[in-house]
Design a protein around this motif. Structure first.
Motif, PDB file in Angstrom:
ATOM      1  N   LEU A  78       0.856  -1.191   0.000  1.00  0.00           N
ATOM      2  CA  LEU A  78       0.000   0.000   0.000  1.00  0.00           C
ATOM      3  C   LEU A  78       0.887   1.234   0.000  1.00  0.00           C
ATOM      4  O   LEU A  78       2.010   1.199   0.488  1.00  0.00           O
ATOM      5  CB  LEU A  78      -0.904  -0.001   1.235  1.00  0.00           C
TER       6      LEU A  78
ATOM      7  N   PRO B  95       2.205   4.252   1.514  1.00  0.00           N
ATOM      8  CA  PRO B  95       2.156   4.715   2.903  1.00  0.00           C
ATOM      9  C   PRO B  95       1.794   6.191   3.053  1.00  0.00           C
ATOM     10  O   PRO B  95       1.338   6.612   4.104  1.00  0.00           O
ATOM     11  CB  PRO B  95       3.583   4.451   3.415  1.00  0.00           C
TER      12      PRO B  95
ATOM     13  N   TYR C 267      -4.451   6.204   7.342  1.00  0.00           N
ATOM     14  CA  TYR C 267      -3.279   5.824   6.558  1.00  0.00           C
ATOM     15  C   TYR C 267      -2.971   4.353   6.792  1.00  0.00           C
ATOM     16  O   TYR C 267      -3.321   3.806   7.843  1.00  0.00           O
ATOM     17  CB  TYR C 267      -2.087   6.705   6.952  1.00  0.00           C
TER      18      TYR C 267
ATOM     19  N   SER D  35      -0.540   2.719   7.811  1.00  0.00           N
ATOM     20  CA  SER D  35       0.130   2.343   9.053  1.00  0.00           C
ATOM     21  C   SER D  35      -0.839   2.271  10.227  1.00  0.00           C
ATOM     22  O   SER D  35      -0.512   1.730  11.270  1.00  0.00           O
ATOM     23  CB  SER D  35       1.238   3.343   9.365  1.00  0.00           C
ATOM     24  N   GLN D  36      -2.042   2.816  10.054  1.00  0.00           N
ATOM     25  CA  GLN D  36      -3.016   2.794  11.153  1.00  0.00           C
ATOM     26  C   GLN D  36      -3.998   1.632  11.024  1.00  0.00           C
ATOM     27  O   GLN D  36      -4.923   1.524  11.817  1.00  0.00           O
ATOM     28  CB  GLN D  36      -3.797   4.114  11.165  1.00  0.00           C
TER      29      GLN D  36
END
Lengths: 350, 282
Positions: A87, A89, A131, A133-134
């Motif tokens: 994905l 980032p 995002y 990373s979340q």
């Protein structure tokens, strides 16, 4: 079924390592095809060649009758869900999913509408502005699938999409992937080394080894009649026995004779496999029983699994329904093999 | 008191004495008056700042800014592709070799290296002799002591900083993300603009800072390569201290330079899309 993809004699090597040794396959429209094999068997290389991320040394990739072997990845109506999802980032979930449309200059309103439809298809709600990373692993996977499907590709390639997830999630997400495939009507080519995933999801399964296709067919047909010892072992049929042929549909194993449902000829070496539900373990000697030693017993799903060692040293696992089978490991037992359920394995032992 | 405060105490003390105090001193000095040859009067005046707006000084600011911007741009245009390609190089030995060559110049004094350039570029210097050998029959070279020569010197001296920061941020870039962009229909160029560039913007930004800031102050390069004809802010400040002995005015020039840099870097950061806003865990 209408053919959508055909690979013709694809060869690829990296230096002296042969990754693909002339593979050919055809996949139908709307089919769920999975490629199953141990790591290093060339399945990811094959996927990359279909996507256009790697070039085949030889052979052709035909998509809907058109040769796309030399097209760059952006010109192919094929999208990929990468193993680590890859994905972007620096983009929100929404921007990630809409990326494929954005780079091809689709209008904003349309992107928004299609993105919303994709989010609905993969059942992701309320994470549009987050995002990558979340997100959790399962959420990332859904975003990757939505991103791959938004361009309405002819084929979605999935490279071990469960690899990064824990066991509990896998089963559930496997069903989800299957549902998404059915709802979108897209051909899925799924790569995995997990036989349960392949068995549960596929319409067609291809077993790979050392850059070659060993066997292809429906999960049922592969399970019922594996082509050779490798396939049998890989799809989890542990009862593989080596014997020699006698005349008249009989084989000799470990000094005993069993009648089988296939042709045999004198003195030929034969490998057979038999599923554990067709192996009965008894404590008393009866007609046709193989003397063996019980090695271990364990409960699994209401059955007692009994692992035994035959006199010739080969292992065989049988099941019993009654749980009060009171023989302990190390004691003598007799194993009955249902000859009618023995399958002959083709090919050499691996 | 927050946990870890005492562990970080040496850093606070260091920052206080070597960064904060000198800055405050500089700022205070810039409001004082010059007195005698070396002295300073502790009074308050805005005269030093008023002087900066005089065309001669103001012009140097503009000129210096222009020169620095060109230097930074050229450095980025050469350094970014270089750093990027170096990070994509699959041959480990070749990559190590390139990295070594980038770092190698740091082993020699920068001043000496600039003198080397003078020997090379002088009217009848090494380059001229080589050209003559190759059949060039024209006049002596007149490149040295011009503005482009100063830019060449600056770019040469600062390029490694750009290459190294870009290289380090490009090495962290996951190549499958680029493949994903191509797979989803982005051409090589579009993939670069939408994925590679934003994901390596922090490296580019650090490189820009490491090039832009010193390029205003490297007075010895403009002195040597410009033959004393090219005056940048660094020269101006140096002259105020070493020649005119006007500390307050030099301080005011320094403060203005600091403000100008902060404004420029703030603008660049906005332009490259403030990469730090989005709660990313990298």
């Amino acid at each position: 079924m209408e053919e959508i993809l055909r690979l013709e004699n694809i060869k690829k090597s990296y230096g002296s390592v042969i990754a693909l040794d002339g593979v050919s396959i055809s996949a139908g429209k709307g089919e769920f095809v999975s490629f199953l094999g141990p790591s290093g068997c060339g399945k990811t290389t094959m996927l990359r060649i279909i996507a256009g991320l790697s070039r085949a040394d030889e052979g052709h990739v035909i998509l809907e009758g058109r040769d796309i072997t030399k097209l760059p990845p952006e010109k192919r109506a094929v999208n990929t869900v990468f193993q680590n999802y890859a994905l972007f980032p620096h983009m929100t979930v929404e921007a990630n999913i809409g990326y494929g449309l954005r780079v091809s200059g689709v209008k904003k309103a349309e992107i928004k509408e299609k993105t919303a439809r994709m989010l609905e298809l993969v059942r992701l709600d309320g994470v549009e502005r987050k995002y990558p990373s979340q997100l959790s692993g399962g959420q990332k996977q859904r975003v990757a699938i939505a991103r791959g499907l938004i361009n309405s590709p002819k084929i979605l390639l999935l490279d071990e999409p469960m690899g990064a997830l824990d066991l509990q999630l896998r089963r559930h997400l496997g069903e989800e992937i299957k549902r998404i495939q059915k709802e979108s009507g897209t051909t899925f080519i799924y790569i995995t080394h997990d036989r349960d995933e392949a068995m549960n999801m596929s319409d067609k399964m291809v077993v790979m080894k050392d850059g070659r296709f060993v066997q292809e067919g429906t999960p049922q047909s592969i399970y019922d009649s594996p082509a050779n010892v490798f396939v049998a072992g890989f799809i989890g049929l542990s009862n593989i026995l080596h014997g020699s042929g006698l005349s008249g549909n009989r084989i000799s194993i470990s000094g005993r004779t069993i009648n089988v449902g296939f042709e045999t000829s004198e003195n030929e070496s034969i490998d057979i496999c038999v599923r554990s539900e067709h192996v009965l373990v008894a404590s008393a000697e009866t007609e046709g029983g193989f003397p063996a030693v019980l090695r271990s017993k364990s409960y699994s799903g209401g059955f007692l699994r009994l692992s035994c060692v035959l006199e010739n040293g080969e292992e065989i696992t049988g099941v019993r329904e009654d749980k009060c089978f009171d023989i302990s490991p190390g004691e003598r037992v007799f194993v009955h093999i249902s000859g009618a359920h023995c399958t002959r394995l083709g090919g050499q032992a691996v | 008191m927050k946990k870890g405060f005492f562990a970080a105490l040496p850093m606070y003390i260091f920052t206080l004495f070597f960064v904060a105090v000198p800055l405050i001193y500089l700022a205070a000095l810039s409001f004082m008056e010059r007195n005698g040859v070396w002295g300073v009067d502790a009074s308050f005046t805005l005269d030093n700042y008023r002087r900066i707006s005089e065309p001669a000084y103001y012009g140097t600011f503009i000129f210096s800014l222009k020169l620095s911007l060109i230097t930074t741009l050229v450095t980025a245009l050469i350094g970014y592709p270089f750093g990027y390609l170096m990070s994509r190089c699959e041959n480990g030995r070749l990559r190590a070799c390139m990295l070594f060559l980038v770092i190698l110049p740091f082993w020699t004094n920068a001043l000496v290296r600039i003198y080397g350039f003078i020997i090379l570029l002088r009217g009848n210097g090494l380059l001229y002799s080589l050209l003559k050998l190759a059949g060039y029959g024209g006049e002596q070279l007149s490149f040295l002591y011009t503005q482009p020569a100063v830019i060449l010197g600056m770019v040469y001296a600062l390029l490694p900083f750009m290459i190294l920061t870009v290289y380090s941020s490009c090495s962290k870039l996951d190549p499958t993300v680029l493949e994903a962009a191509r797979d989803l229909g982005a051409s090589g160029f579009k993939g670069f603009v939408t994925v590679t560039l934003p994901l390596t913007a922090d490296g580019l930004l650090s490189g820009i800072m490491l090039v832009f800031i010193p390029s205003m102050g490297l007075f010895f390069i403009s002195d040597l390569m410009g033959g004393g004809k090219i005056i940048i802010l660094g020269n101006l400040i140096k002259n105020q201290i070493m020649t005119a002995h006007d500390y307050p005015f030099a301080a005011a020039l320094s403060v203005m330079m600091l403000i100008m840099m902060l404004v420029c870097l703030g603008a660049v950061r906005l332009l490259l899309g403030g990469g730090r806003k989005r709660g990313e865990t990298r």
